[in-house]
Design an enzyme around this catalytic site. Structure first.
Site, mmCIF file in Angstrom:
data_model
loop_
_atom_site.group_PDB
_atom_site.id
_atom_site.type_symbol
_atom_site.label_atom_id
_atom_site.label_comp_id
_atom_site.label_asym_id
_atom_site.label_seq_id
_atom_site.Cartn_x
_atom_site.Cartn_y
_atom_site.Cartn_z
ATOM 1 N N LYS A 68 0.851 -1.199 0.000
ATOM 2 C CA LYS A 68 0.000 0.000 0.000
ATOM 3 C C LYS A 68 0.882 1.243 0.000
ATOM 4 C CE LYS A 68 -3.916 2.025 2.582
ATOM 5 N NZ LYS A 68 -4.849 1.824 3.723
ATOM 6 N N SER A 143 -9.773 1.754 2.669
ATOM 7 C CA SER A 143 -8.870 2.514 1.833
ATOM 8 C C SER A 143 -7.804 1.679 1.118
ATOM 9 C CB SER A 143 -8.182 3.586 2.662
ATOM 10 O OG SER A 143 -7.365 3.003 3.660
ATOM 11 N N SER A 167 -9.985 -0.596 6.867
ATOM 12 C CA SER A 167 -9.387 -0.424 5.546
ATOM 13 C C SER A 167 -8.663 -1.639 4.964
ATOM 14 C CB SER A 167 -8.415 0.752 5.558
ATOM 15 O OG SER A 167 -9.127 1.938 5.366
HETATM 16 N N1 GLN Z 1 -13.306 4.105 6.202
HETATM 17 C C1 GLN Z 1 -12.700 4.519 7.409
HETATM 18 C C2 GLN Z 1 -12.269 5.962 7.302
HETATM 19 O O1 GLN Z 1 -12.546 6.551 6.323
HETATM 20 C C3 GLN Z 1 -11.535 3.645 7.743
HETATM 21 C C4 GLN Z 1 -10.329 3.934 6.963
HETATM 22 C C5 GLN Z 1 -9.135 3.123 7.368
HETATM 23 O O2 GLN Z 1 -9.265 2.075 8.012
HETATM 24 N N2 GLN Z 1 -7.951 3.625 7.043
HETATM 25 O O3 GLN Z 1 -11.679 6.521 8.168
#
Ligand code: GLN
Length: 468
Positions: A68, A143, A167
């Site tokens: 990532k 994400s 994410s």
């Molecule tokens: N969807 C969640 C957010 O927008 C989690 C994102 C994540 O785990 N990095 O914060």
């Protein structure tokens, strides 16, 4: 192919690390570029040079792992999906990368993500869109959308992602792959670009539970460079992998099966629960009463920490610097205005607000107290069950561009994943069949398993039984 299969072939001299990398690069050119869009970049020459020196006797010897784009790999870009860091080159390896290399793996590919990991669709990336390989009109989730999409598309063998509120697990669910978020402190965060430091964890996205165990084995453990990493021994995650679920107690939280779950998701998750019962697990209903406050709590704490963490992007030390500022304050303002996308700005504003004097007690301090209540719910439940089963997300992948104008709707889709982060618990998403949804056919979805703190071995053992 899974890591396990490739390892067998490598050891039998049926393939070589260089051949695997060259094949992947071909697949990326043919199917990722201009189509799935999971890769932001990759560096075949450097990877081939590393491959030439790989020790195949190591546990991940010769296996390329996609990374990532918020995890630093020396000499490679680390954009975090942001214009701010579009031209940033990492000056060092994250601890997980150092550990992967020590296990013989080759970091290969920089995977698209929501900007600074804020989002659940990868649509918040400022550097391009990623499509779901199962239906290119849909999001891959996020994400860590690039990591999940590439593993599902077979343009990566396995990947690393990061999980602050879901994410790793949610994109794994949307793309039909395995995604593991380890316990807070199990894996070093040194070299992971910080979003919300009390929630962030790095973990694997893979094609099988066994592959997730192999990667966790390589990256887990204490690290003097991350004071939040735990000084706890790392067990052998493969030893009990096939031990089954006979005699284990699995809890079904009634709050996780209420309104808003798509019927196909409910049906498949219930079928998975039945299958674990048929393998000898005892299924018990449990209650996690404070779960209903998890989303609200997270969207105070995570933006608060983000607003603090992202203050380092000032146009001076890292990344984008605005041209022609009138003075130093103007340089900060313009650099941040130009470098950050709309969701990142929203989080910084939210976070600054909840931390500001006069609002701190009403929001931030109260959210910390509710966080404790959420953690206690789990502690109570784990006195009587070995693990918890639930859906990962209320629905399969939605259409690209269908988020609408209301960010709250998008935040609510994190409802099942966020509590594990707030409580610091390990949780995994494993494929749980497919269902039709919103005009789409056969869309994957995931079963979530949550285990007590540091009980990754048990988690993987149950996941393996469910996978079977
Ligand atoms: N969807 C969640 C957010 O927008 C989690 C994102 C994540 O785990 N990095 O914060």
């Amino acid at each position: 192919m899974t890591i396990t299969t490739l390892r067998r072939q490598l050891l039998a001299w049926e393939t070589s690390p260089a051949a695997i990398l060259t094949k992947l690069a071909g697949e990326i050119a043919a199917r990722d570029q201009g189509r799935t869009g999971a890769y932001l970049s990759h560096h075949l020459d450097t990877a081939l040079a590393e491959a030439a020196n790989t020790d195949l006797s190591l546990p991940l010897g010769g296996i390329p792992i996609a990374i990532k784009d918020n995890i630093n790999v020396l000499g490679q870009p680390c954009t975090c999906g942001s214009k701010f860091l579009e031209n940033f080159i990492s000056p060092y390896d994250a601890t997980v990368i150092r550990k992967l290399r020590a296990a013989g793996a080759i970091p290969f590919g920089r995977m698209n993500q929501d900007e600074f990991a804020m989002g659940s669709s990868t649509e918040n990336s400022a550097l391009g869109i990623t499509r779901n390989p199962h239906d290119p009109t849909r999001i891959p989730g996020g994400s860590s959308g690039g990591s999940a999409a590439a593993v599902a598309d077979h343009t990566a063998i396995a990947a690393l992602g990061s999980d602050t509120g879901g994410s790793i697990r949610q994109p794994a669910s949307h793309c039909g792959v395995v995604g593991l978020k380890p316990s807070y402190g199990r894996v070093s965060r040194y070299g992971l670009v910080a979003f919300a430091s009390s929630l962030d964890q790095i973990g694997p996205l893979t094609q099988s539970v066994e592959d997730a165990a192999l990667i966790l084995q390589a990256i887990a453990g204490p690290d003097p460079l991350d004071s939040t990493s735990l000084d706890a021994p790392v067990p052998d995650y493969l030893r009990a992998l096939n031990a089954g679920v006979k005699g284990l107690k699995l809890g079904i939280p009634k709050e996780y099966f209420g309104e808003g779950i798509h019927p196909g998701v409910r049906k498949n998750v219930e079928a998975a629960i039945q299958s674990l019962a048929a393998q000898g697990a005892e299924i018990v209903e449990i209650s996690l009463p404070h779960t209903e406050h998890a989303v609200a709590t997270y969207y105070v704490i995570a933006p608060a920490e983000a607003s603090s963490n992202l203050s380092r992007y000032d146009g001076i030390r890292y990344g984008h610097r605005a041209a022609n500022p009138t003075d130093i304050l103007d340089l900060y303002k313009k650099s941040r205005e130009q470098g950050f996308g709309p969701e990142v700005k929203r989080r910084i504003i939210l976070g600054t607000y909840v931390l500001s004097s006069g609002y701190y007690d009403a929001y931030y301090s109260r959210a910390q107290k509710v966080r404790t209540l959420i953690r206690r719910d789990f502690e109570n439940v784990f006195k009587s069950v070995d693990a918890i089963l639930s859906p990962v997300a209320p629905t399969p992948a939605r259409k690209l561009g269908a988020a609408g104008a209301d960010p709250l709707q998008e935040y609510l889709s994190d409802i099942f994943t966020i509590a594990a982060n707030l409580a610091g618990l390990p949780a995994i998403s494993i494929p749980c069949g497919t269902t039709d949804f919103d005009g789409g056919k056969n869309l994957p979805l995931g079963l979530q398993i949550i285990a007590p703190h540091l009980a990754e071995a048990k988690l993987l053992q149950i996941a393996k039984a469910a996978e079977r």
